[in-house]
Design an enzyme around this catalytic site. Structure first.
Site, PDB file in Angstrom:
ATOM      1  N   SER A 170       0.848  -1.189   0.000  1.00 28.47           N
ATOM      2  CA  SER A 170       0.000   0.000   0.000  1.00 28.47           C
ATOM      3  C   SER A 170       0.880   1.234   0.000  1.00 28.47           C
ATOM      4  CB  SER A 170      -0.889   0.023   1.242  1.00 28.47           C
ATOM      5  OG  SER A 170      -1.323   1.351   1.475  1.00 28.47           O
ATOM      6  N   HIS A 199      -1.471  -1.546  -4.023  1.00 35.00           N
ATOM      7  CA  HIS A 199      -2.733  -1.137  -3.408  1.00 35.00           C
ATOM      8  C   HIS A 199      -2.746   0.389  -3.304  1.00 35.00           C
ATOM      9  CE1 HIS A 199      -6.080  -1.994  -0.537  1.00 35.00           C
ATOM     10  NE2 HIS A 199      -5.617  -0.966   0.155  1.00 35.00           N
ATOM     11  N   ASP A 217      -4.698   3.585  -2.051  1.00 34.00           N
ATOM     12  CA  ASP A 217      -5.738   3.971  -1.093  1.00 34.00           C
ATOM     13  C   ASP A 217      -6.317   5.332  -1.447  1.00 34.00           C
ATOM     14  OD1 ASP A 217      -5.968   1.865   0.954  1.00 34.00           O
ATOM     15  OD2 ASP A 217      -3.837   2.262   1.248  1.00 34.00           O
ATOM     16  N   MET A 261      -9.018   8.177  -0.474  1.00 39.80           N
ATOM     17  CA  MET A 261      -9.810   8.651   0.678  1.00 39.80           C
ATOM     18  C   MET A 261     -10.379  10.033   0.372  1.00 39.80           C
ATOM     19  SD  MET A 261      -7.303   7.594   3.792  1.00 39.80           S
ATOM     20  CE  MET A 261      -6.433   6.020   3.811  1.00 39.80           C
ATOM     21  N   HIS A 280      -8.437   0.917  -3.645  1.00 38.74           N
ATOM     22  CA  HIS A 280      -9.303   0.742  -2.477  1.00 38.74           C
ATOM     23  C   HIS A 280     -10.013   2.069  -2.238  1.00 38.74           C
ATOM     24  CE1 HIS A 280      -9.449   0.001   2.182  1.00 38.74           C
ATOM     25  NE2 HIS A 280     -10.646   0.046   1.633  1.00 38.74           N
ATOM     26  N   MET A 282     -12.078   4.376  -0.288  1.00 40.59           N
ATOM     27  CA  MET A 282     -12.666   4.703   1.020  1.00 40.59           C
ATOM     28  C   MET A 282     -13.382   6.032   0.852  1.00 40.59           C
ATOM     29  SD  MET A 282      -9.394   3.422   3.197  1.00 40.59           S
ATOM     30  CE  MET A 282      -8.381   3.530   1.730  1.00 40.59           C
ATOM     31  N   MET A 303     -11.077  -5.463   6.470  1.00 45.20           N
ATOM     32  CA  MET A 303     -10.263  -4.445   7.156  1.00 45.20           C
ATOM     33  C   MET A 303      -9.909  -4.928   8.557  1.00 45.20           C
ATOM     34  SD  MET A 303      -9.835  -1.998   5.020  1.00 45.20           S
ATOM     35  CE  MET A 303      -8.812  -1.033   6.148  1.00 45.20           C
ATOM     36  N   GLY A 310      -0.178   2.427   9.505  1.00 39.07           N
ATOM     37  CA  GLY A 310       0.584   2.247  10.736  1.00 39.07           C
ATOM     38  C   GLY A 310      -0.229   2.024  11.995  1.00 39.07           C
ATOM     39  N   ASP A 349      -6.304  -5.981   5.101  1.00 33.71           N
ATOM     40  CA  ASP A 349      -5.726  -4.636   5.044  1.00 33.71           C
ATOM     41  C   ASP A 349      -5.733  -4.009   6.438  1.00 33.71           C
ATOM     42  OD1 ASP A 349      -4.930  -2.077   4.360  1.00 33.71           O
ATOM     43  OD2 ASP A 349      -6.626  -1.667   3.030  1.00 33.71           O
ATOM     44  N   GLY A 408      -2.367  -3.246   9.479  1.00 37.00           N
ATOM     45  CA  GLY A 408      -1.495  -3.850  10.484  1.00 37.00           C
ATOM     46  C   GLY A 408      -0.882  -5.177  10.065  1.00 37.00           C
ATOM     47  N   GLY A 416       1.390  -1.587   4.231  1.00 37.26           N
ATOM     48  CA  GLY A 416       1.889  -0.241   3.986  1.00 37.26           C
ATOM     49  C   GLY A 416       3.113   0.042   4.831  1.00 37.26           C
TER      50      GLY A 416
HETATM   51  C1  DX5 Z   1      -5.872   2.137   5.810  1.00 35.06           C
HETATM   52  C2  DX5 Z   1      -5.595   1.722   4.388  1.00 35.06           C
HETATM   53  C3  DX5 Z   1      -4.505   0.735   4.312  1.00 35.06           C
HETATM   54  C4  DX5 Z   1      -3.206   1.192   4.902  1.00 35.06           C
HETATM   55  C5  DX5 Z   1      -2.619   0.027   5.586  1.00 35.06           C
HETATM   56  O1  DX5 Z   1      -7.023   2.838   5.887  1.00 35.06           O
HETATM   57  O2  DX5 Z   1      -6.737   1.163   3.766  1.00 35.06           O
HETATM   58  O3  DX5 Z   1      -4.335   0.221   2.997  1.00 35.06           O
HETATM   59  O4  DX5 Z   1      -2.276   1.668   3.977  1.00 35.06           O
HETATM   60  O5  DX5 Z   1      -1.505   0.447   6.246  1.00 35.06           O
HETATM   61  P1  DX5 Z   1      -0.687  -0.431   7.258  1.00 35.06           P
HETATM   62  O6  DX5 Z   1      -0.209  -1.650   6.500  1.00 35.06           O
HETATM   63  O7  DX5 Z   1       0.382   0.476   7.662  1.00 35.06           O
HETATM   64  O8  DX5 Z   1      -1.623  -0.812   8.382  1.00 35.06           O
HETATM   65 ZN    ZN Z   2      -6.366   0.034   1.872  1.00 37.02          ZN
END
Ligand code: DX5
Ligand code: ZN
Length: 223
Positions: free
Chosen positions: A16, A41, A43, A45, A74, A76, A145, A153, A180, A182, A202
């Site tokens: 990501s 991936h 993201d 938003m 993805h 969001m 999720m 992070g 997706d 952690g 990510g």
């Molecule tokens: C969070 C995103 C993820 C994010 C994951 O809202 O959808 O794709 O980048 O990040 P890590 O792997 O750091 O949890």
């Molecule tokens: Zn994501």
């Protein structure tokens, strides 16, 4: 660029870019491509569905000119029905949208398929698997999720990860199950054990100086 989601049956690390250097995205994609990943991936938003804002179609369109990776977008955002097709036009190969904002997803899944893209549904940590029961088998991938979406992070939510098992039972072996939030070398064995085969990561990749070694470490942890 029309590309197919890798066929289910292999574990894929799906970096990501949320934690990447946004000022050097094309370079970041080149590095992960060198690591042999098939997909990335992206993201998206909107500041409404989640309390953060990232990239829109123009960025996807520009990145498309620099990369042959499968673009897993993805969304969001509160209006995937309006913007999903626009992201496909910009170069997305898969569009994932959230069941929490689309109560009749079958039309959008069909629209994305008609455009030559794959379509995926996503459930937030508190959303039950029953919410996607009717539509899951129409999809190419289901995203579970394991953090509240919005930021990279965050801490992995083990209770949410348990839903991966139910999703895998629901869709069988032919549809990808993506996770997706952690995902790192410690949580990878847990999610793969539950049946995930598409591992979004990510922070675990882009917080490390050596992105390639970080990807390899996750692959190793998945074995
Ligand atoms: C969070 C995103 C993820 C994010 C994951 O809202 O959808 O794709 O980048 O990040 P890590 O792997 O750091 O949890
Ligand atoms: Zn994501």
């Amino acid at each position: 660029m029309k590309m197919k989601l890798p066929k289910a049956g292999t574990v894929e690390v799906n970096p990501s870019i949320l934690s990447a250097d946004f000022a050097r995205l094309a370079d970041e994609l080149a590095v992960i491509e060198k690591a042999g990943v098939k997909m990335v991936h992206l993201d998206v938003m909107d500041g409404h569905f989640v309390p953060n804002i990232t990239i829109g179609p123009p960025v996807v369109e520009k990145l498309r000119q620099h990369s042959n990776l499968f673009f897993d977008c993805h969304l969001m955002i509160t209006d995937p029905r309006k913007y999903g097709p626009i992201f496909v036009e910009a170069g997305a190969n898969n569009v994932t949208f959230h069941i929490e904002v689309e109560k009749n997803p079958a039309d959008l899944i069909k629209k994305l398929h008609d455009m030559g893209a794959s379509a995926s549904l996503c459930v937030n940590p508190e959303t039950p698997v029953s919410s996607i029961e009717k539509y899951a088998r129409l999809c190419d991938m289901i995203l579970v999720m394991t953090v509240h979406p919005g930021f990279g992070g965050q801490k992995f939510m083990h209770d949410a990860a348990k839903k991966i098992k139910a999703v895998r039972e629901l869709v069988g072996p032919e549809i990808r199950v993506e996770v997706d939030g952690g995902v790192d070398v410690d949580t990878t064995p847990i999610v793969v054990g539950y049946g995930a085969d598409t591992l979004v990561a990510g922070n675990a990749i882009f917080s490390k100086k050596d992105r390639i070694a970080a990807i390899e470490a996750i692959r190793e942890a998945a074995k």
